[in-house]
Design a protein around this motif. Structure first.
Motif, PDB file in Angstrom:
ATOM      1  N   ARG A 169       1.101  -1.177   0.008  1.00  0.00           N
ATOM      2  CA  ARG A 169      -0.358  -0.195   0.117  1.00  0.00           C
ATOM      3  C   ARG A 169       1.132   1.498   0.101  1.00  0.00           C
ATOM      4  NH1 ARG A 169      -4.562  -1.644   4.155  1.00  0.00           N
ATOM      5  NH2 ARG A 169      -5.675  -3.413   3.187  1.00  0.00           N
ATOM      6  N   GLU A 170       1.872   1.345   1.099  1.00  0.00           N
ATOM      7  CA  GLU A 170       2.561   2.825   0.924  1.00  0.00           C
ATOM      8  C   GLU A 170       3.330   2.296  -0.733  1.00  0.00           C
ATOM      9  OE1 GLU A 170       6.482   3.850   2.938  1.00  0.00           O
ATOM     10  OE2 GLU A 170       6.803   1.367   3.160  1.00  0.00           O
ATOM     11  N   GLY A 171       3.952   1.580  -1.651  1.00  0.00           N
ATOM     12  CA  GLY A 171       4.438   1.742  -3.057  1.00  0.00           C
ATOM     13  C   GLY A 171       3.511   1.549  -3.436  1.00  0.00           C
ATOM     14  N   GLU A 172       2.008   1.987  -3.161  1.00  0.00           N
ATOM     15  CA  GLU A 172       0.308   2.318  -4.188  1.00  0.00           C
ATOM     16  C   GLU A 172       0.612   3.658  -3.841  1.00  0.00           C
ATOM     17  OE1 GLU A 172      -2.834  -0.654  -3.562  1.00  0.00           O
ATOM     18  OE2 GLU A 172      -1.932  -1.739  -4.244  1.00  0.00           O
ATOM     19  N   ALA A 173       0.684   3.895  -3.115  1.00  0.00           N
ATOM     20  CA  ALA A 173       1.063   5.347  -2.379  1.00  0.00           C
ATOM     21  C   ALA A 173       1.429   6.466  -3.303  1.00  0.00           C
ATOM     22  CB  ALA A 173       1.065   4.990  -1.024  1.00  0.00           C
ATOM     23  N   TRP A 174       2.953   6.059  -2.806  1.00  0.00           N
ATOM     24  CA  TRP A 174       3.735   6.374  -3.631  1.00  0.00           C
ATOM     25  C   TRP A 174       3.655   6.876  -5.160  1.00  0.00           C
ATOM     26  CZ3 TRP A 174       7.180  10.126  -2.171  1.00  0.00           C
ATOM     27  CH2 TRP A 174       7.924   9.601  -0.592  1.00  0.00           C
ATOM     28  N   ALA A 175       3.431   5.476  -5.728  1.00  0.00           N
ATOM     29  CA  ALA A 175       2.762   5.438  -6.934  1.00  0.00           C
ATOM     30  C   ALA A 175       2.230   6.604  -7.874  1.00  0.00           C
ATOM     31  CB  ALA A 175       3.143   3.980  -7.837  1.00  0.00           C
ATOM     32  N   GLN A 176       0.823   6.885  -6.860  1.00  0.00           N
ATOM     33  CA  GLN A 176       0.243   7.504  -7.070  1.00  0.00           C
ATOM     34  C   GLN A 176       0.329   8.895  -6.843  1.00  0.00           C
ATOM     35  OE1 GLN A 176      -2.961   7.613  -7.743  1.00  0.00           O
ATOM     36  NE2 GLN A 176      -2.857   4.752  -8.419  1.00  0.00           N
ATOM     37  N   LEU A 177       1.558   9.377  -5.595  1.00  0.00           N
ATOM     38  CA  LEU A 177       2.082  11.029  -5.784  1.00  0.00           C
ATOM     39  C   LEU A 177       2.968  10.954  -6.601  1.00  0.00           C
ATOM     40  CD1 LEU A 177       1.969  12.908  -3.477  1.00  0.00           C
ATOM     41  CD2 LEU A 177       4.306  11.805  -2.513  1.00  0.00           C
ATOM     42  N   LEU A 178       3.350  10.224  -7.375  1.00  0.00           N
ATOM     43  CA  LEU A 178       4.223  10.772  -8.015  1.00  0.00           C
ATOM     44  C   LEU A 178       3.393  11.055  -9.302  1.00  0.00           C
ATOM     45  CD1 LEU A 178       7.470   8.147  -8.052  1.00  0.00           C
ATOM     46  CD2 LEU A 178       7.601  10.742  -8.067  1.00  0.00           C
ATOM     47  N   LYS A 179       2.709   9.695  -9.795  1.00  0.00           N
ATOM     48  CA  LYS A 179       1.394  10.364 -10.963  1.00  0.00           C
ATOM     49  C   LYS A 179       1.288  12.343 -10.746  1.00  0.00           C
ATOM     50  CE  LYS A 179       0.178   5.114 -12.222  1.00  0.00           C
ATOM     51  NZ  LYS A 179      -0.897   4.901 -12.013  1.00  0.00           N
ATOM     52  N   ALA A 180       0.092  12.188  -9.203  1.00  0.00           N
ATOM     53  CA  ALA A 180       0.081  13.395  -9.208  1.00  0.00           C
ATOM     54  C   ALA A 180       0.563  14.496  -9.039  1.00  0.00           C
ATOM     55  CB  ALA A 180      -0.437  13.303  -7.702  1.00  0.00           C
ATOM     56  N   HIS A 181       2.032  14.511  -9.444  1.00  0.00           N
ATOM     57  CA  HIS A 181       3.310  15.260  -9.068  1.00  0.00           C
ATOM     58  C   HIS A 181       2.947  15.193 -10.941  1.00  0.00           C
ATOM     59  CE1 HIS A 181       6.197  17.600  -8.154  1.00  0.00           C
ATOM     60  NE2 HIS A 181       7.506  17.410  -8.977  1.00  0.00           N
ATOM     61  N   ALA A 182       3.263  14.299 -11.483  1.00  0.00           N
ATOM     62  CA  ALA A 182       4.536  13.961 -12.899  1.00  0.00           C
ATOM     63  C   ALA A 182       3.108  15.100 -13.547  1.00  0.00           C
ATOM     64  CB  ALA A 182       3.926  12.676 -13.457  1.00  0.00           C
ATOM     65  N   GLU A 183       1.124  14.966 -13.434  1.00  0.00           N
ATOM     66  CA  GLU A 183      -0.015  15.586 -13.950  1.00  0.00           C
ATOM     67  C   GLU A 183       0.351  17.230 -13.373  1.00  0.00           C
ATOM     68  OE1 GLU A 183      -3.220  16.261 -15.899  1.00  0.00           O
ATOM     69  OE2 GLU A 183      -1.729  14.546 -15.793  1.00  0.00           O
ATOM     70  N   SER A 184       0.651  17.559 -12.097  1.00  0.00           N
ATOM     71  CA  SER A 184       0.512  18.654 -12.095  1.00  0.00           C
ATOM     72  C   SER A 184       1.708  20.026 -12.666  1.00  0.00           C
ATOM     73  CB  SER A 184       0.983  18.904 -10.637  1.00  0.00           C
ATOM     74  OG  SER A 184       1.742  18.805 -10.005  1.00  0.00           O
ATOM     75  N   LEU A 185       2.383  19.341 -12.769  1.00  0.00           N
ATOM     76  CA  LEU A 185       3.761  19.465 -13.848  1.00  0.00           C
ATOM     77  C   LEU A 185       3.735  19.396 -15.077  1.00  0.00           C
ATOM     78  CD1 LEU A 185       6.702  17.675 -12.602  1.00  0.00           C
ATOM     79  CD2 LEU A 185       6.203  20.333 -12.041  1.00  0.00           C
ATOM     80  N   ARG A 186       2.929  18.619 -15.930  1.00  0.00           N
ATOM     81  CA  ARG A 186       2.684  18.757 -17.235  1.00  0.00           C
ATOM     82  C   ARG A 186       1.386  19.391 -16.929  1.00  0.00           C
ATOM     83  NH1 ARG A 186      -1.541  17.229 -20.626  1.00  0.00           N
ATOM     84  NH2 ARG A 186      -3.571  16.692 -18.289  1.00  0.00           N
ATOM     85  N   ARG A 187       0.198  19.909 -16.290  1.00  0.00           N
ATOM     86  CA  ARG A 187      -0.521  20.803 -16.183  1.00  0.00           C
ATOM     87  C   ARG A 187      -0.327  22.253 -16.289  1.00  0.00           C
ATOM     88  NH1 ARG A 187      -5.929  18.560 -12.911  1.00  0.00           N
ATOM     89  NH2 ARG A 187      -6.216  17.335 -14.286  1.00  0.00           N
ATOM     90  N   ALA A 188       1.002  22.224 -14.944  1.00  0.00           N
ATOM     91  CA  ALA A 188       1.396  23.733 -15.116  1.00  0.00           C
ATOM     92  C   ALA A 188       2.200  23.843 -16.584  1.00  0.00           C
ATOM     93  CB  ALA A 188       2.352  24.045 -14.333  1.00  0.00           C
ATOM     94  N   LYS A 189       3.018  22.696 -17.207  1.00  0.00           N
ATOM     95  CA  LYS A 189       3.570  23.194 -17.894  1.00  0.00           C
ATOM     96  C   LYS A 189       2.788  23.828 -19.745  1.00  0.00           C
ATOM     97  CE  LYS A 189       6.997  21.408 -21.553  1.00  0.00           C
ATOM     98  NZ  LYS A 189       7.620  20.081 -21.659  1.00  0.00           N
ATOM     99  N   LEU A 190       1.965  22.769 -19.594  1.00  0.00           N
ATOM    100  CA  LEU A 190       0.449  23.702 -20.782  1.00  0.00           C
ATOM    101  C   LEU A 190      -0.050  25.050 -19.702  1.00  0.00           C
ATOM    102  CD1 LEU A 190      -1.924  20.342 -20.746  1.00  0.00           C
ATOM    103  CD2 LEU A 190      -0.272  21.557 -22.614  1.00  0.00           C
ATOM    104  N   ALA A 191      -0.190  24.845 -18.823  1.00  0.00           N
ATOM    105  CA  ALA A 191      -0.653  26.693 -18.144  1.00  0.00           C
ATOM    106  C   ALA A 191       0.562  27.321 -19.119  1.00  0.00           C
ATOM    107  CB  ALA A 191      -1.378  26.189 -17.191  1.00  0.00           C
ATOM    108  N   ALA A 192       1.368  27.354 -18.802  1.00  0.00           N
ATOM    109  CA  ALA A 192       2.738  28.310 -18.644  1.00  0.00           C
ATOM    110  C   ALA A 192       3.231  28.307 -20.820  1.00  0.00           C
ATOM    111  CB  ALA A 192       3.889  27.848 -18.047  1.00  0.00           C
TER     112      ALA A 192
END
Length: 100
Positions: A72-95
């Motif tokens: 579950r900890e591994g899954e949580a880290w994976a979700q966190l990394l996915k969310a971070h990657a998605e926020s970086l992608r959105r920030a890049k698009l917004a910029a």
């Protein structure tokens, strides 16, 4: 004289029976004590096996719980990394940049 001899014989017979009876009682007590010690040792061995079995079961459960938590900890880290990657992608698009 015959009565005295018979009485002496009877007294000796009762004495010998008493001695034999005491010997039999001692032997019986000895056997009973040995059986009680054997039963106590067997009960202790059974209790130890049950205890070891429970400890083993608890260890197995602990290992399984730890693996589940690590999963579950591994899954949580994976979700966190996915969310971070998605926020970086959105920030890049917004910029105004391009998403890869």
């Amino acid at each position: 004289a015959a009565r005295r001899a018979l009485a002496a014989l009877e007294e000796r017979l009762y004495h010998d029976i008493g001695v034999e009876l005491k010997g039999a009682q001692g032997a019986l007590a000895s056997v009973l004590m040995r059986r009680m010690r054997e039963a106590a040792a067997e009960a202790e061995a059974v209790a130890w096996r049950v205890f070891v079995g429970h400890v083993s079961w608890l260890n197995d459960e602990q290992v399984a719980a730890r693996a589940t938590l690590e999963g579950r900890e591994g899954e949580a880290w994976a979700q966190l990394l996915k969310a971070h990657a998605e926020s970086l992608r959105r920030a890049k698009l917004a910029a105004g940049g391009r998403a890869h």
